[in-house]
Scaffold this motif. Sequence first.
Motif, PDB file in Angstrom:
ATOM      1  N   LEU A   4      60.852  96.882  67.341  1.00 23.88           N
ATOM      2  CA  LEU A   4      59.558  96.941  66.680  1.00 23.88           C
ATOM      3  C   LEU A   4      59.419  98.223  65.867  1.00 23.88           C
ATOM      4  O   LEU A   4      58.898  98.197  64.744  1.00 23.88           O
ATOM      5  N   GLU A   5      59.897  99.333  66.393  1.00 22.15           N
ATOM      6  CA  GLU A   5      59.841 100.597  65.656  1.00 22.15           C
ATOM      7  C   GLU A   5      60.685 100.529  64.391  1.00 22.15           C
ATOM      8  O   GLU A   5      60.269 101.033  63.336  1.00 22.15           O
ATOM      9  N   LEU A   6      61.864  99.901  64.475  1.00 22.35           N
ATOM     10  CA  LEU A   6      62.692  99.735  63.283  1.00 22.35           C
ATOM     11  C   LEU A   6      62.011  98.841  62.253  1.00 22.35           C
ATOM     12  O   LEU A   6      62.063  99.117  61.049  1.00 22.35           O
ATOM     13  N   ILE A   8      58.805  98.452  61.806  1.00 22.19           N
ATOM     14  CA  ILE A   8      57.725  99.223  61.185  1.00 22.19           C
ATOM     15  C   ILE A   8      58.298 100.231  60.190  1.00 22.19           C
ATOM     16  O   ILE A   8      57.757 100.406  59.097  1.00 22.19           O
ATOM     17  N   ALA A   9      59.418 100.861  60.551  1.00 22.86           N
ATOM     18  CA  ALA A   9      60.042 101.830  59.649  1.00 22.86           C
ATOM     19  C   ALA A   9      60.506 101.157  58.357  1.00 22.86           C
ATOM     20  O   ALA A   9      60.285 101.687  57.255  1.00 22.86           O
ATOM     21  N   PHE A  10      61.137  99.992  58.455  1.00 19.17           N
ATOM     22  CA  PHE A  10      61.570  99.284  57.250  1.00 19.17           C
ATOM     23  C   PHE A  10      60.382  98.800  56.427  1.00 19.17           C
ATOM     24  O   PHE A  10      60.428  98.770  55.200  1.00 19.17           O
ATOM     25  N   PHE A  11      59.283  98.418  57.093  1.00 19.68           N
ATOM     26  CA  PHE A  11      58.083  97.997  56.372  1.00 19.68           C
ATOM     27  C   PHE A  11      57.510  99.167  55.571  1.00 19.68           C
ATOM     28  O   PHE A  11      57.163  99.009  54.403  1.00 19.68           O
ATOM     29  N   VAL A  12      57.429 100.334  56.198  1.00 21.48           N
ATOM     30  CA  VAL A  12      56.922 101.522  55.502  1.00 21.48           C
ATOM     31  C   VAL A  12      57.848 101.889  54.343  1.00 21.48           C
ATOM     32  O   VAL A  12      57.377 102.224  53.251  1.00 21.48           O
ATOM     33  N   LEU A  13      59.157 101.806  54.564  1.00 19.12           N
ATOM     34  CA  LEU A  13      60.114 102.072  53.495  1.00 19.12           C
ATOM     35  C   LEU A  13      59.916 101.103  52.336  1.00 19.12           C
ATOM     36  O   LEU A  13      59.977 101.492  51.165  1.00 19.12           O
ATOM     37  N   ALA A  14      59.654  99.850  52.634  1.00 23.24           N
ATOM     38  CA  ALA A  14      59.431  98.850  51.589  1.00 23.24           C
ATOM     39  C   ALA A  14      58.170  99.155  50.797  1.00 23.24           C
ATOM     40  O   ALA A  14      58.158  99.027  49.574  1.00 23.24           O
ATOM     41  N   ILE A  15      57.107  99.575  51.492  1.00 19.35           N
ATOM     42  CA  ILE A  15      55.864  99.923  50.790  1.00 19.35           C
ATOM     43  C   ILE A  15      56.092 101.111  49.868  1.00 19.35           C
ATOM     44  O   ILE A  15      55.669 101.100  48.703  1.00 19.35           O
ATOM     45  N   SER A  29      64.213  95.861  52.134  1.00 15.99           N
ATOM     46  CA  SER A  29      63.556  96.447  53.306  1.00 15.99           C
ATOM     47  C   SER A  29      62.578  95.459  53.933  1.00 15.99           C
ATOM     48  O   SER A  29      62.481  95.375  55.161  1.00 15.99           O
ATOM     49  N   MET A  30      61.879  94.710  53.124  1.00 17.56           N
ATOM     50  CA  MET A  30      60.939  93.724  53.661  1.00 17.56           C
ATOM     51  C   MET A  30      61.691  92.602  54.382  1.00 17.56           C
ATOM     52  O   MET A  30      61.236  92.109  55.412  1.00 17.56           O
ATOM     53  N   ASP A  31      62.837  92.197  53.839  1.00 21.48           N
ATOM     54  CA  ASP A  31      63.639  91.164  54.510  1.00 21.48           C
ATOM     55  C   ASP A  31      64.126  91.648  55.874  1.00 21.48           C
ATOM     56  O   ASP A  31      64.047  90.918  56.862  1.00 21.48           O
ATOM     57  N   ILE A  32      64.609  92.880  55.919  1.00 20.33           N
ATOM     58  CA  ILE A  32      65.078  93.434  57.192  1.00 20.33           C
ATOM     59  C   ILE A  32      63.926  93.548  58.175  1.00 20.33           C
ATOM     60  O   ILE A  32      64.059  93.183  59.344  1.00 20.33           O
ATOM     61  N   LEU A  36      63.579  91.678  61.836  1.00 20.49           N
ATOM     62  CA  LEU A  36      63.427  92.475  63.050  1.00 20.49           C
ATOM     63  C   LEU A  36      62.167  92.083  63.821  1.00 20.49           C
ATOM     64  O   LEU A  36      62.166  92.049  65.048  1.00 20.49           O
ATOM     65  N   VAL A  37      61.089  91.784  63.103  1.00 29.77           N
ATOM     66  CA  VAL A  37      59.859  91.342  63.767  1.00 29.77           C
ATOM     67  C   VAL A  37      60.081  89.996  64.446  1.00 29.77           C
ATOM     68  O   VAL A  37      59.627  89.776  65.577  1.00 29.77           O
ATOM     69  N   ILE A  38      60.792  89.100  63.785  1.00 33.06           N
ATOM     70  CA  ILE A  38      61.070  87.788  64.374  1.00 33.06           C
ATOM     71  C   ILE A  38      61.903  87.950  65.644  1.00 33.06           C
ATOM     72  O   ILE A  38      61.604  87.344  66.672  1.00 33.06           O
ATOM     73  N   VAL A  39      62.933  88.790  65.591  1.00 29.19           N
ATOM     74  CA  VAL A  39      63.765  89.030  66.772  1.00 29.19           C
ATOM     75  C   VAL A  39      62.922  89.642  67.888  1.00 29.19           C
ATOM     76  O   VAL A  39      63.031  89.245  69.055  1.00 29.19           O
ATOM     77  N   PHE A  40      62.065  90.604  67.550  1.00 28.50           N
ATOM     78  CA  PHE A  40      61.206  91.225  68.548  1.00 28.50           C
ATOM     79  C   PHE A  40      60.285  90.199  69.206  1.00 28.50           C
ATOM     80  O   PHE A  40      60.133  90.185  70.427  1.00 28.50           O
TER      81      PHE A  40
END
Length: 50
Positions: A4-6, A8-15, A29-32, A36-40
């Motif tokens: 989940l932390e990863l 969120i980090a990729f989401f912030v990077l995408a923004i 970054s949004m795809d990653i 990751l959210v789906i896996v979580f």
Amino acid sequence: MAILELAIAFFVLAIIAAVLGAGGVAGLSMDIAKWLVIVFLVLAIISYVL
């Protein structure tokens, strides 16, 4: 929680990348983050059920 932390980090990077105009980086970054959210979520549901 690391997944989940990863995500969120990729989401912030995408923004940030989208604001700066780097569309390719933002899309990747949004795809990653999405995967990751789906896996979580899948792992959270499995651990809740078991």
